[in-house]
Design a protein around this motif. Structure first.
Motif, PDB file in Angstrom:
ATOM      1  N   GLU A   1      -7.683  28.469  11.902  1.00 57.59           N
ATOM      2  CA  GLU A   1      -6.583  28.286  10.955  1.00 57.59           C
ATOM      3  C   GLU A   1      -6.143  26.833  10.881  1.00 57.59           C
ATOM      4  O   GLU A   1      -5.991  26.171  11.915  1.00 57.59           O
ATOM      5  CB  GLU A   1      -5.411  29.152  11.391  1.00 57.59           C
ATOM      6  CG  GLU A   1      -4.432  29.379  10.269  1.00 57.59           C
ATOM      7  CD  GLU A   1      -3.303  30.292  10.700  1.00 57.59           C
ATOM      8  OE1 GLU A   1      -3.437  31.517  10.547  1.00 57.59           O
ATOM      9  OE2 GLU A   1      -2.292  29.771  11.189  1.00 57.59           O
ATOM     10  N   GLU A   2      -5.991  26.336   9.655  1.00 61.66           N
ATOM     11  CA  GLU A   2      -5.470  24.979   9.425  1.00 61.66           C
ATOM     12  C   GLU A   2      -4.393  25.069   8.345  1.00 61.66           C
ATOM     13  O   GLU A   2      -4.028  26.152   7.923  1.00 61.66           O
ATOM     14  CB  GLU A   2      -6.606  24.032   8.986  1.00 61.66           C
ATOM     15  CG  GLU A   2      -7.783  23.925   9.957  1.00 61.66           C
ATOM     16  CD  GLU A   2      -7.482  23.072  11.192  1.00 61.66           C
ATOM     17  OE1 GLU A   2      -6.306  22.741  11.425  1.00 61.66           O
ATOM     18  OE2 GLU A   2      -8.424  22.768  11.951  1.00 61.66           O
ATOM     19  N   TRP A   3      -3.923  23.911   7.876  1.00 63.48           N
ATOM     20  CA  TRP A   3      -2.912  23.884   6.812  1.00 63.48           C
ATOM     21  C   TRP A   3      -3.429  23.093   5.612  1.00 63.48           C
ATOM     22  O   TRP A   3      -4.213  22.151   5.777  1.00 63.48           O
ATOM     23  CB  TRP A   3      -1.632  23.205   7.312  1.00 63.48           C
ATOM     24  CG  TRP A   3      -0.906  23.981   8.364  1.00 63.48           C
ATOM     25  CD1 TRP A   3      -1.098  23.902   9.707  1.00 63.48           C
ATOM     26  CD2 TRP A   3       0.123  24.961   8.161  1.00 63.48           C
ATOM     27  NE1 TRP A   3      -0.253  24.760  10.362  1.00 63.48           N
ATOM     28  CE2 TRP A   3       0.519  25.425   9.439  1.00 63.48           C
ATOM     29  CE3 TRP A   3       0.762  25.481   7.036  1.00 63.48           C
ATOM     30  CZ2 TRP A   3       1.513  26.384   9.614  1.00 63.48           C
ATOM     31  CZ3 TRP A   3       1.753  26.435   7.214  1.00 63.48           C
ATOM     32  CH2 TRP A   3       2.121  26.882   8.493  1.00 63.48           C
ATOM     33  N   GLY A   4      -2.956  23.485   4.423  1.00 65.75           N
ATOM     34  CA  GLY A   4      -3.293  22.740   3.217  1.00 65.75           C
ATOM     35  C   GLY A   4      -2.051  22.073   2.648  1.00 65.75           C
ATOM     36  O   GLY A   4      -0.929  22.528   2.890  1.00 65.75           O
ATOM     37  N   VAL A   5      -2.259  20.978   1.923  1.00 69.05           N
ATOM     38  CA  VAL A   5      -1.144  20.285   1.268  1.00 69.05           C
ATOM     39  C   VAL A   5      -1.689  19.480   0.091  1.00 69.05           C
ATOM     40  O   VAL A   5      -2.850  19.055   0.128  1.00 69.05           O
ATOM     41  CB  VAL A   5      -0.429  19.328   2.252  1.00 69.05           C
ATOM     42  CG1 VAL A   5      -1.232  18.070   2.540  1.00 69.05           C
ATOM     43  CG2 VAL A   5       0.963  18.927   1.748  1.00 69.05           C
ATOM     44  N   ASP A   6      -0.881  19.321  -0.943  1.00 69.80           N
ATOM     45  CA  ASP A   6      -1.265  18.438  -2.048  1.00 69.80           C
ATOM     46  C   ASP A   6      -0.931  17.007  -1.589  1.00 69.80           C
ATOM     47  O   ASP A   6       0.244  16.654  -1.455  1.00 69.80           O
ATOM     48  CB  ASP A   6      -0.449  18.819  -3.290  1.00 69.80           C
ATOM     49  CG  ASP A   6      -0.678  17.876  -4.463  1.00 69.80           C
ATOM     50  OD1 ASP A   6      -1.262  16.794  -4.256  1.00 69.80           O
ATOM     51  OD2 ASP A   6      -0.249  18.224  -5.584  1.00 69.80           O
ATOM     52  N   PRO A   7      -1.962  16.176  -1.322  1.00 67.79           N
ATOM     53  CA  PRO A   7      -1.679  14.854  -0.762  1.00 67.79           C
ATOM     54  C   PRO A   7      -0.869  13.974  -1.708  1.00 67.79           C
ATOM     55  O   PRO A   7      -0.085  13.133  -1.271  1.00 67.79           O
ATOM     56  CB  PRO A   7      -3.069  14.253  -0.505  1.00 67.79           C
ATOM     57  CG  PRO A   7      -4.012  15.031  -1.357  1.00 67.79           C
ATOM     58  CD  PRO A   7      -3.403  16.386  -1.563  1.00 67.79           C
ATOM     59  N   HIS A   8      -1.064  14.196  -3.034  1.00 69.41           N
ATOM     60  CA  HIS A   8      -0.305  13.386  -3.999  1.00 69.41           C
ATOM     61  C   HIS A   8       1.184  13.651  -3.857  1.00 69.41           C
ATOM     62  O   HIS A   8       2.003  12.739  -3.886  1.00 69.41           O
ATOM     63  CB  HIS A   8      -0.737  13.724  -5.434  1.00 69.41           C
ATOM     64  CG  HIS A   8      -2.202  13.577  -5.670  1.00 69.41           C
ATOM     65  ND1 HIS A   8      -3.017  14.638  -5.948  1.00 69.41           N
ATOM     66  CD2 HIS A   8      -2.987  12.490  -5.654  1.00 69.41           C
ATOM     67  CE1 HIS A   8      -4.251  14.209  -6.106  1.00 69.41           C
ATOM     68  NE2 HIS A   8      -4.264  12.903  -5.935  1.00 69.41           N
TER      69      HIS A   8
ATOM     70  N   THR B   1      -7.413   6.248  -1.116  1.00 70.92           N
ATOM     71  CA  THR B   1      -8.128   7.248  -0.315  1.00 70.92           C
ATOM     72  C   THR B   1      -7.343   8.554  -0.210  1.00 70.92           C
ATOM     73  O   THR B   1      -7.915   9.646  -0.245  1.00 70.92           O
ATOM     74  CB  THR B   1      -8.362   6.700   1.114  1.00 70.92           C
ATOM     75  OG1 THR B   1      -8.953   5.417   0.997  1.00 70.92           O
ATOM     76  CG2 THR B   1      -9.262   7.603   1.914  1.00 70.92           C
ATOM     77  N   THR B   2      -6.030   8.442  -0.091  1.00 67.65           N
ATOM     78  CA  THR B   2      -5.204   9.630   0.128  1.00 67.65           C
ATOM     79  C   THR B   2      -5.454  10.714  -0.926  1.00 67.65           C
ATOM     80  O   THR B   2      -5.595  11.886  -0.589  1.00 67.65           O
ATOM     81  CB  THR B   2      -3.711   9.231   0.144  1.00 67.65           C
ATOM     82  OG1 THR B   2      -3.527   8.264   1.182  1.00 67.65           O
ATOM     83  CG2 THR B   2      -2.820  10.420   0.400  1.00 67.65           C
TER      84      THR B   2
ATOM     85  N   GLY C   1       0.818  -1.209   0.000  1.00 66.37           N
ATOM     86  CA  GLY C   1       0.000   0.000   0.000  1.00 66.37           C
ATOM     87  C   GLY C   1       0.846   1.252   0.000  1.00 66.37           C
ATOM     88  O   GLY C   1       1.572   1.518   0.952  1.00 66.37           O
ATOM     89  N   GLY C   2       0.740   2.013  -1.083  1.00 65.75           N
ATOM     90  CA  GLY C   2       1.515   3.253  -1.225  1.00 65.75           C
ATOM     91  C   GLY C   2       0.618   4.468  -1.151  1.00 65.75           C
ATOM     92  O   GLY C   2       0.728   5.389  -1.955  1.00 65.75           O
ATOM     93  N   GLY C   3      -0.308   4.463  -0.166  1.00 69.98           N
ATOM     94  CA  GLY C   3      -0.999   5.701   0.207  1.00 69.98           C
ATOM     95  C   GLY C   3      -0.081   6.430   1.170  1.00 69.98           C
ATOM     96  O   GLY C   3       1.093   6.043   1.348  1.00 69.98           O
ATOM     97  N   VAL C   4      -0.612   7.461   1.824  1.00 72.46           N
ATOM     98  CA  VAL C   4       0.262   8.249   2.697  1.00 72.46           C
ATOM     99  C   VAL C   4       0.794   7.402   3.853  1.00 72.46           C
ATOM    100  O   VAL C   4       1.953   7.564   4.271  1.00 72.46           O
ATOM    101  CB  VAL C   4      -0.466   9.539   3.174  1.00 72.46           C
ATOM    102  CG1 VAL C   4      -1.510   9.255   4.238  1.00 72.46           C
ATOM    103  CG2 VAL C   4       0.528  10.576   3.631  1.00 72.46           C
ATOM    104  N   THR C   5      -0.003   6.439   4.338  1.00 74.99           N
ATOM    105  CA  THR C   5       0.449   5.627   5.473  1.00 74.99           C
ATOM    106  C   THR C   5       1.604   4.711   5.069  1.00 74.99           C
ATOM    107  O   THR C   5       2.654   4.690   5.717  1.00 74.99           O
ATOM    108  CB  THR C   5      -0.734   4.789   6.029  1.00 74.99           C
ATOM    109  OG1 THR C   5      -1.861   5.645   6.195  1.00 74.99           O
ATOM    110  CG2 THR C   5      -0.393   4.140   7.342  1.00 74.99           C
ATOM    111  N   GLY C   6       1.406   3.955   3.984  1.00 73.62           N
ATOM    112  CA  GLY C   6       2.442   3.018   3.539  1.00 73.62           C
ATOM    113  C   GLY C   6       3.705   3.740   3.107  1.00 73.62           C
ATOM    114  O   GLY C   6       4.829   3.307   3.429  1.00 73.62           O
ATOM    115  N   ALA C   7       3.537   4.869   2.406  1.00 73.56           N
ATOM    116  CA  ALA C   7       4.717   5.630   1.964  1.00 73.56           C
ATOM    117  C   ALA C   7       5.468   6.160   3.183  1.00 73.56           C
ATOM    118  O   ALA C   7       6.707   6.155   3.223  1.00 73.56           O
ATOM    119  CB  ALA C   7       4.286   6.774   1.048  1.00 73.56           C
TER     120      ALA C   7
END
Ligand SMILES: Cc1cc2nc3c(=O)[nH]c(=O)nc-3n(C[C@H](O)[C@H](O)[C@H](O)COP(=O)(O)OP(=O)(O)OC[C@H]3O[C@@H](n4cnc5c(N)ncnc54)[C@H](O)[C@@H]3O)c2cc1C
Length: 536
Positions: A151-158, A46-47, A15-21
């Motif tokens: 206030e929160e943060w944004g990020v490109d999940p890819h 899902t990521t 699994g190479g979603g954010v968790t596996g990566a």
């Protein structure tokens, strides 16, 4: 079909979603040899369908204080190690006269959340009158009586996923996308490796001392390969995507059934979402329905009346790998995670990580890696809370400088910098006087070629994830054929393979677009499909 001789690794991560990566990176930095496999592309599960938020989740404060706290702490680490990829997102949370939460209740909740904000380097809330709220965002409804900010943060999940893959590889990991694990290798019950199928159909085996199941919502399916059980209550979420910024503020609102929704602009596009519904269907074929789109629009037009005047370009959908619990409402389920050692259930050498969220992926990876290291008797400590991701070790130069040096627009330079951080200069090097792939989504030919050469891009959809190909208003109509030429040149595709790749992309994009297509959308669709017809 023949199976090639097995390779050998300390750990295989499925699994190479954010968790596996994140796990592959953590273990590689600790000096272990890692094989990371994903049946699709990095972050395509899902990521890739997330709301692009690194947040603490003030909502969970009501029923799961610990998750908000861990999430804020880990968000603080993530925004430090990915400092060139993240950006601040300021929410305006409007209050209407008959909302379940009046402004006093809202402000009390924000005062509690303010205590957590410093953990993730965010600022405290501000209370606004209705008039002040409309001054900062004139699109808000006239009957809004007050608002609070958050206030929160944004990020490109890819890109976040890929930065983890990239660093894992830089530290010796082998990472194969489009490679599906079809079986676990066993020796008297012990899991000793995996059997996997590559995209060309060839089968291989890999031996590993520990196999980690980081398959997100597919974790129960992968656990069954070891006769194990992982209990999830998967929940589907969708977003409507607009190809432009609708507001410089993220706006949240309440749905008809009292759930929190958000509209947030990232870079040049806007996400409106998200639903949260129990999902019992096929994880490999998740459809978006018109009524889900209507549910979101109905809620939003109360606080942002002109929302239906904007033209959506597509939808996204994914399934949350939520841990199982018998509860009435899906959105009240905890976002906790669990690291499961299957040794006790007759599958030594096999570990599952389930649940959680993107905003605490690093912590999930750390705890999973700690267990793996204990099993292997390996002593190295975790360094991912402080070790910057590639391209995030120093501040980036002003975008205008980079733009001037490479003869591209400041916007194109800035976008490349959020993808590659300080490495953007090297990626753009070949583009001196080079051309843009698309007029509406500024990507240089050099960056696209670099993605095909160095960033595991094997399809045009991979290029969408890696560099935002076709993410602009043209939705690919103006650029997929050109992009296919550039990627095809790098990967040795024949002329017909290039056309087929473009057709595949347009067909796939159509599935995400159909639920939001209006009259103007059909015209664009005809144009996009028509431009592919008759090509050989
Ligand atoms: C609509 C929506 C919005 C969200 N927004 C946010 C947000 O803004 N912020 C936040 O913190 N969280 C958010 N979340 C939650 C967050 O996205 C998830 O918790 C997180 O991305 C899960 O990552 P994962 O790596 O565990 O799973 P995934 O990303 O699904 O990765 C699992 C991978 O395993 C691979 N796989 C499965 N089976 C196999 C196999 N047999 N062989 C090889 N590979 C396999 C899949 O292809 C997949 O890529 C959101 C979720 C949804 C649905």
């Amino acid at each position: 079909m023949s199976v090639s001789a097995p390779s050998a690794h300390d750990v295989c991560v499925i699994g190479g979603g954010v968790t596996g990566a994140g796990i592959a990176r953590d273990l590689s930095l600790r000096g272990l040899s890692v094989l990371l496999l994903d049946k699709g592309d990095w972050g395509a599960g899902t990521t890739g369908s997330a709301s692009w938020m690194i947040h603490g989740g003030p909502r969970y404060l009501e029923f799961d204080w610990d998750t908000t706290r861990s999430s804020c702490i880990d968000a603080g680490h993530i925004v430090t190690i990915a400092k060139n990829m993240v950006y601040r997102v300021v929410f305006v949370i409007p209050v209407l006269p008959h909302d379940k939460n009046n402004v006093e209740r809202m402000e009390t909740a924000m005062e509690v959340y303010d205590r957590f904000q410093p953990l993730k380097k965010a600022h405290p809330h501000v209370r606004l009158t209705g008039e002040e709220a409309r001054q900062v965002e004139p699109g808000l409804a006239p009957d809004i009586v007050a608002a609070v900010t958050m206030e929160e943060w944004g990020v490109d999940p890819h890109r976040l996923v890929f930065a983890n893959v990239q660093d894992a590889v830089a530290h010796g990991a082998r990472a194969l996308n489009h490679t599906r694990v079809v079986e676990l290798l066993r020796d008297s019950g012990k899991v000793i490796g995996v059997k996997y199928r590559a995209s060309d159909g060839s089968m291989s085996e890999a031996r590993a001392k520990v196999v980690v199941n980081a398959a997100g919502p597919w974790a129960p399916e992968v656990a069954r390969m070891a006769g194990g059980e992982v209990n999830l209550r998967p929940a589907k979420g969708i977003h409507i995507v607009y190809p432009h910024r609708i507001s410089n503020f993220a706006i949240s609102c309440e749905s008809i059934d009292g759930r929190d929704l958000l509209m947030v602009s990232h870079a040049g596009f806007t996400l409106l979402g998200t639903t949260d519904d129990d999902f019992y269907g096929d994880l490999d074929s998740v459809d978006v329905f018109q009524d889900e789109v209507d549910y979101l629009l109905q809620a939003f037009e109360r606080v942002f009346p002109s929302i239906r005047d904007y033209r959506p370009v597509r939808t996204t959908t994914g399934v949350r790998p939520t841990l199982f619990k018998w509860r009435r409402y899906e959105d009240q389920l905890s976002r906790r995670y669990e690291v499961i050692d299957h040794e006790g259930s007759g599958a030594p050498g096999f570990v599952t990580i389930a649940g959680g969220k993107l905003s605490m992926y690093r912590l999930m990876a750390e705890e999973t890696s700690d267990l793996v290291c204990r099993k292997l008797g390996h002593q190295a400590p975790c360094t991912t809370a402080t070790q910057p991701l590639p391209g995030n070790d120093a501040d980036v130069e002003p975008a205008a400088e980079v733009a001037r040096r490479h003869g591209i627009s400041a916007l194109a330079a800035m976008k490349a910098q959020t993808r590659h951080g300080t490495l953007a200069d090297a990626v753009l090097e070949a583009s001196r006087g080079g051309r843009m792939v698309c007029r509406c989504e500024p990507i240089t030919e050099a960056e696209l070629a670099h993605a095909a050469r160095h960033e595991h891009v094997r399809t045009l959809a991979d290029a969408f994830r890696r560099v935002g190909l076709a993410a602009g208003p043209c939705a690919g109509a103006a650029c997929v054929l050109r992009a296919s030429e550039i990627i095809g040149r790098e990967l040795g595709w024949s002329a017909s393979q290039r056309i087929e790749a473009a057709r595949d992309f347009v067909r796939g994009a159509w599935l995400g677009r159909a639920p939001v297509i209006g009259q103007a959308g059909w015209a664009q669709e005809e144009l996009a499909q028509g431009s592919m017809r008759g090509l050989r």
